[in-house]
Motif scaffolding. Structure first.
Motif, PDB file in Angstrom:
ATOM      1  N   MET A 156      79.172 -67.144   7.690  1.00  9.73           N
ATOM      2  CA  MET A 156      77.885 -66.776   7.093  1.00  9.73           C
ATOM      3  C   MET A 156      76.883 -66.391   8.177  1.00  9.73           C
ATOM      4  SD  MET A 156      77.363 -69.283   3.763  1.00  9.73           S
ATOM      5  CE  MET A 156      76.742 -70.596   4.755  1.00  9.73           C
ATOM      6  N   VAL A 157      76.845 -67.156   9.262  1.00  9.20           N
ATOM      7  CA  VAL A 157      75.915 -66.840  10.349  1.00  9.20           C
ATOM      8  C   VAL A 157      76.269 -65.488  10.959  1.00  9.20           C
ATOM      9  CG1 VAL A 157      75.237 -67.515  12.697  1.00  9.20           C
ATOM     10  CG2 VAL A 157      75.291 -69.219  10.867  1.00  9.20           C
ATOM     11  N   TYR A 158      77.547 -65.215  11.081  1.00  4.42           N
ATOM     12  CA  TYR A 158      77.993 -63.971  11.712  1.00  4.42           C
ATOM     13  C   TYR A 158      77.831 -62.756  10.793  1.00  4.42           C
ATOM     14  CZ  TYR A 158      80.965 -60.651  14.180  1.00  4.42           C
ATOM     15  OH  TYR A 158      81.440 -59.541  14.829  1.00  4.42           O
ATOM     16  N   SER A 162      68.668 -65.200   7.516  1.00  5.78           N
ATOM     17  CA  SER A 162      67.647 -65.707   6.607  1.00  5.78           C
ATOM     18  C   SER A 162      67.311 -67.152   6.972  1.00  5.78           C
ATOM     19  CB  SER A 162      68.183 -65.651   5.180  1.00  5.78           C
ATOM     20  OG  SER A 162      69.342 -66.470   5.094  1.00  5.78           O
ATOM     21  N   VAL A 163      66.419 -67.746   6.201  1.00  5.53           N
ATOM     22  CA  VAL A 163      66.096 -69.166   6.381  1.00  5.53           C
ATOM     23  C   VAL A 163      67.366 -69.996   6.181  1.00  5.53           C
ATOM     24  CG1 VAL A 163      64.799 -71.114   5.407  1.00  5.53           C
ATOM     25  CG2 VAL A 163      63.687 -68.904   5.715  1.00  5.53           C
ATOM     26  N   PHE A 164      68.136 -69.648   5.167  1.00  7.04           N
ATOM     27  CA  PHE A 164      69.392 -70.365   4.899  1.00  7.04           C
ATOM     28  C   PHE A 164      70.305 -70.320   6.122  1.00  7.04           C
ATOM     29  CE2 PHE A 164      73.726 -70.583   3.152  1.00  7.04           C
ATOM     30  CZ  PHE A 164      73.643 -71.761   2.429  1.00  7.04           C
ATOM     31  N   ASN A 165      70.419 -69.161   6.747  1.00 12.92           N
ATOM     32  CA  ASN A 165      71.276 -69.039   7.925  1.00 12.92           C
ATOM     33  C   ASN A 165      70.664 -69.673   9.170  1.00 12.92           C
ATOM     34  OD1 ASN A 165      73.633 -68.033   6.987  1.00 12.92           O
ATOM     35  ND2 ASN A 165      73.199 -65.914   7.487  1.00 12.92           N
ATOM     36  N   GLN A 166      69.341 -69.723   9.255  1.00 13.43           N
ATOM     37  CA  GLN A 166      68.723 -70.421  10.381  1.00 13.43           C
ATOM     38  C   GLN A 166      69.067 -71.911  10.321  1.00 13.43           C
ATOM     39  OE1 GLN A 166      64.544 -69.509  10.971  1.00 13.43           O
ATOM     40  NE2 GLN A 166      64.887 -67.420  10.256  1.00 13.43           N
ATOM     41  N   TYR A 167      68.944 -72.480   9.136  1.00 17.94           N
ATOM     42  CA  TYR A 167      69.374 -73.870   8.974  1.00 17.94           C
ATOM     43  C   TYR A 167      70.887 -73.976   9.149  1.00 17.94           C
ATOM     44  CZ  TYR A 167      64.849 -75.682   7.613  1.00 17.94           C
ATOM     45  OH  TYR A 167      63.539 -76.086   7.626  1.00 17.94           O
ATOM     46  N   GLY A 168      71.579 -72.912   8.772  1.00 13.48           N
ATOM     47  CA  GLY A 168      73.030 -72.894   8.951  1.00 13.48           C
ATOM     48  C   GLY A 168      73.431 -73.017  10.404  1.00 13.48           C
ATOM     49  N   VAL A 169      72.729 -72.328  11.296  1.00  4.52           N
ATOM     50  CA  VAL A 169      73.019 -72.427  12.733  1.00  4.52           C
ATOM     51  C   VAL A 169      72.803 -73.869  13.197  1.00  4.52           C
ATOM     52  CG1 VAL A 169      72.254 -71.732  15.037  1.00  4.52           C
ATOM     53  CG2 VAL A 169      72.523 -70.021  13.248  1.00  4.52           C
ATOM     54  N   LEU A 170      71.694 -74.445  12.784  1.00  3.23           N
ATOM     55  CA  LEU A 170      71.375 -75.814  13.192  1.00  3.23           C
ATOM     56  C   LEU A 170      72.409 -76.816  12.658  1.00  3.23           C
ATOM     57  CD1 LEU A 170      69.405 -77.745  14.581  1.00  3.23           C
ATOM     58  CD2 LEU A 170      68.129 -77.838  12.433  1.00  3.23           C
ATOM     59  N   LEU A 171      72.709 -76.736  11.361  1.00  2.00           N
ATOM     60  CA  LEU A 171      73.665 -77.681  10.772  1.00  2.00           C
ATOM     61  C   LEU A 171      75.092 -77.413  11.246  1.00  2.00           C
ATOM     62  CD1 LEU A 171      72.210 -77.992   7.176  1.00  2.00           C
ATOM     63  CD2 LEU A 171      72.218 -79.712   8.972  1.00  2.00           C
ATOM     64  N   HIS A 172      75.445 -76.152  11.447  1.00  2.00           N
ATOM     65  CA  HIS A 172      76.762 -75.806  11.989  1.00  2.00           C
ATOM     66  C   HIS A 172      76.940 -76.491  13.348  1.00  2.00           C
ATOM     67  CE1 HIS A 172      80.214 -73.067  12.771  1.00  2.00           C
ATOM     68  NE2 HIS A 172      79.772 -73.052  14.025  1.00  2.00           N
ATOM     69  N   ALA A 178      75.874 -78.487  -0.080  1.00  2.00           N
ATOM     70  CA  ALA A 178      74.654 -78.894  -0.788  1.00  2.00           C
ATOM     71  C   ALA A 178      73.583 -79.365   0.199  1.00  2.00           C
ATOM     72  CB  ALA A 178      74.971 -79.990  -1.805  1.00  2.00           C
ATOM     73  N   VAL A 179      73.974 -80.124   1.199  1.00  2.00           N
ATOM     74  CA  VAL A 179      73.026 -80.549   2.235  1.00  2.00           C
ATOM     75  C   VAL A 179      72.468 -79.323   2.946  1.00  2.00           C
ATOM     76  CG1 VAL A 179      72.846 -81.724   4.470  1.00  2.00           C
ATOM     77  CG2 VAL A 179      74.008 -82.843   2.569  1.00  2.00           C
ATOM     78  N   HIS A 180      73.341 -78.390   3.230  1.00  2.00           N
ATOM     79  CA  HIS A 180      72.939 -77.141   3.874  1.00  2.00           C
ATOM     80  C   HIS A 180      71.908 -76.410   3.013  1.00  2.00           C
ATOM     81  CE1 HIS A 180      74.375 -73.344   6.126  1.00  2.00           C
ATOM     82  NE2 HIS A 180      73.256 -73.076   5.536  1.00  2.00           N
ATOM     83  N   GLY A 181      72.212 -76.240   1.726  1.00  2.00           N
ATOM     84  CA  GLY A 181      71.296 -75.549   0.824  1.00  2.00           C
ATOM     85  C   GLY A 181      69.983 -76.285   0.645  1.00  2.00           C
ATOM     86  N   ALA A 182      70.051 -77.615   0.542  1.00  2.00           N
ATOM     87  CA  ALA A 182      68.838 -78.416   0.366  1.00  2.00           C
ATOM     88  C   ALA A 182      67.946 -78.341   1.597  1.00  2.00           C
ATOM     89  CB  ALA A 182      69.208 -79.861   0.059  1.00  2.00           C
ATOM     90  N   SER A 183      68.556 -78.256   2.766  1.00  2.00           N
ATOM     91  CA  SER A 183      67.752 -78.200   3.988  1.00  2.00           C
ATOM     92  C   SER A 183      66.877 -76.948   4.019  1.00  2.00           C
ATOM     93  CB  SER A 183      68.645 -78.255   5.230  1.00  2.00           C
ATOM     94  OG  SER A 183      69.434 -77.087   5.334  1.00  2.00           O
ATOM     95  N   ALA A 184      67.382 -75.856   3.493  1.00  2.00           N
ATOM     96  CA  ALA A 184      66.604 -74.618   3.472  1.00  2.00           C
ATOM     97  C   ALA A 184      65.430 -74.707   2.501  1.00  2.00           C
ATOM     98  CB  ALA A 184      67.500 -73.440   3.115  1.00  2.00           C
TER      99      ALA A 184
END
Length: 178
Positions: free
Chosen positions: A20-22, A27-37, A158-164
């Motif tokens: 998803m990041v690649y 987006s905001v979702f992917n910014q949190y995705g980088v952090l949580l990844h 779900a944690v990923h989505g909630a974080s955004a």
């Protein structure tokens, strides 16, 4: 079985968020995705190292075949992916930039995992289900495995989505004070 479930769910989450990041817009979702990844990846490394060492110890004495070869290739890709991800994390935290070669190595090893691991698992999944006496217990165990890995993976997503959802956009039209 719990170690396998946590390992496979973590691997699935890491591969999915990495893709998803690649591939997705940043987006905001992917910014949190980088952090949580990164955070989940770092927390997952000791668990996976334990799993991989244990799995290798139990399986390496068997006859060498295509399943073992795929397992060794998957293991090498995972080790490369973990090392490159750790280097990227180190560079992001303590360096002035991340080196594009490490990004390339991380992406190639991660994409390789998306092909090699499912094929390795699918061959084992199909091959092990042919013994007549074991069909029903194996079918139940496979179903339970899928449900448990899916549940843990869904929880991580779900944690990923909630974080955004916690992100608040900073105001852009501020006036200077009097």
């Amino acid at each position: 079985m719990t170690l396998t479930i946590v390992t496979m769910a973590g691997l699935g989450y890491e591969v999915l968020t990495g893709l998803m990041v690649y591939l997705a817009p940043f987006s905001v979702f992917n910014q949190y995705g980088v952090l949580l990844h990164t955070l989940i990846g770092l927390a997952w490394v000791p668990v996976f190292a334990w799993y991989l060492g244990r799995h290798w110890w139990l399986r390496y004495r068997g006859n060498f075949n295509h399943v073992q070869l795929l397992g060794y290739i998957a293991s090498a890709l995972i080790v490369v992916c973990i090392v490159s991800g750790t280097v990227l994390t180190w560079q992001a935290l303590f360096g002035t930039r991340i080196h594009p070669t490490w990004v390339f190595v991380h992406i190639v090893s991660g994409v390789g995992l998306t092909f090699v691991v499912p094929v390795h698992l699918l061959i084992v999944w199909v091959r092990e289900g042919n013994a007549a006496a074991a069909v029903i217990p194996l079918r139940a165990a496979k179903r339970a495995f899928i449900v448990r890995v899916g549940t843990v993976s869904a929880f991580l997503i779900a944690v990923h989505g909630a974080s955004a959802l916690f992100y608040t956009e900073p105001p852009t039209g501020m006036e200077f004070p009097a």
